[in-house]
Design an enzyme around this catalytic site. Structure first.
Site, PDB file in Angstrom:
ATOM      1  N   SER A   1      -0.514  -0.464  22.833  1.00  0.00           N
ATOM      2  CA  SER A   1      -1.469  -1.195  22.942  1.00  0.00           C
ATOM      3  C   SER A   1      -1.343  -2.469  22.768  1.00  0.00           C
ATOM      4  O   SER A   1      -0.264  -3.055  22.621  1.00  0.00           O
ATOM      5  CB  SER A   1      -1.933  -0.477  21.363  1.00  0.00           C
ATOM      6  OG  SER A   1      -3.504  -1.552  21.147  1.00  0.00           O
TER       7      SER A   1
ATOM      8  N   TYR B   1      -1.067   1.033  12.889  1.00  0.00           N
ATOM      9  CA  TYR B   1      -1.492   1.248  13.901  1.00  0.00           C
ATOM     10  C   TYR B   1      -0.772  -0.107  14.918  1.00  0.00           C
ATOM     11  O   TYR B   1      -0.082   0.242  15.380  1.00  0.00           O
ATOM     12  CB  TYR B   1      -3.033   1.200  13.920  1.00  0.00           C
ATOM     13  CG  TYR B   1      -3.143   1.797  15.768  1.00  0.00           C
ATOM     14  CD1 TYR B   1      -3.447   3.326  16.400  1.00  0.00           C
ATOM     15  CD2 TYR B   1      -3.382   0.836  16.609  1.00  0.00           C
ATOM     16  CE1 TYR B   1      -3.577   3.372  17.685  1.00  0.00           C
ATOM     17  CE2 TYR B   1      -3.873   0.597  17.697  1.00  0.00           C
ATOM     18  CZ  TYR B   1      -3.912   2.179  18.940  1.00  0.00           C
ATOM     19  OH  TYR B   1      -3.410   2.737  19.813  1.00  0.00           O
TER      20      TYR B   1
END
Length: 261
Positions: free
Chosen positions: A145, A158
């Site tokens: 990401s 995350y």
């Protein structure tokens, strides 16, 4: 050692194939002629997608995989290999999203995100890499990401997990040097998928306002899962002798209108 060319048949395992980027990637590869193993927890959803792929003329098999369970991952890999042959391409992209301010989430909530996104990716890698090294070829793609480069408030677990993916891939890349197996990371920017759609509305609004405060929500455009599928496909179809190690894909901002056009 001499580079072993890509074979004509390259079976693909896509973890997280029940929705979003994983489902789009599975369909993209199947349409391009690759045999595809669809892996995720929701076997019924996978079977529907496999039926869709087969109806379109592709080759697909559905296998249940829970990336938080070692035995489940090993079993799914064995079933996929038995059905399609030795895996040539592995895409580790399973995951979900939970948000909260770091000082308010529990240790268990934090650990759950690490287990899914980071430990789960490692489990997939560990279960698939051996035969690739023995054959002297293969591609492993981790879905990271852009938060690893630009962290966002409300998603510390995350961010930590995806930052861990970057470190994992960098380390693996050094360890695989000379084996003929390539590893890379694809970092999506904001992508329109089902992930995060079940979040609390008030929390989401507060999170987005914090993102704006730090310049992290510059526009409202999103990538589609198919954009990421194209990037993953580009990474693994590089000819032998070349290695696309990192790929970051971001949504293009709205184009300002000029004149009367």
């Amino acid at each position: 050692m001499a580079l072993i060319p890509h074979p004509e048949r390259r079976p693909v395992l896509v973890a997280g194939a029940s929705s979003g980027i994983g489902a789009a990637t599975a369909e993209w590869f199947a349409a391009a002629g690759y045999p595809v193993a669809l892996a995720a927890r929701r076997l019924d959803v996978l079977e529907e997608l496999a039926d869709k792929i087969r109806a379109a003329g592709g080759e697909a098999v559905a296998v249940r995989m829970d990336v938080t369970d070692d035995a489940s991952v090993v079993d799914a890999v064995a079933r996929a290999s038995e059905a399609l042959g030795g895996l040539e391409i592995v895409v580790a992209g399973a995951g979900d999203l939970a948000i909260g301010l770091t000082h308010q989430i529990t240790p268990d909530e934090f650990a759950a995100q690490i287990d899914i996104h980071l430990n789960g990716a490692f489990r997939i890698y560990r279960a698939t890499i051996g035969p690739m090294i023995e054959r002297g070829r293969g591609d492993v793609v981790f879905i990271g990401s852009d938060v690893a480069k630009r962290p966002r408030p409300w998603s510390a677990a995350y961010v930590a997990a995806k930052s861990g993916i970057d470190g994992l891939v960098a380390t693996i890349g050094m360890e695989l040097e000379g084996t003929g197996v390539r590893v890379g990371v694809v970092r999506p920017g904001q992508t329109l998928t089902g992930m995060g759609m079940n979040l609390d509305q008030k929390q989401t609004e507060d999170m987005l306002n914090d993102w704006i405060k730090f310049g992290l929500a510059r526009h409202g455009n999103f990538l589609s899962p198919e954009h990421l599928a194209q990037g993953i496909h580009a990474m693994v179809t590089m000819p032998r002798g070349a290695h696309l190690r990192e790929l970051e894909i971001e949504a293009e901002g709205a184009i300002a209108k000029k004149g009367n056009h």
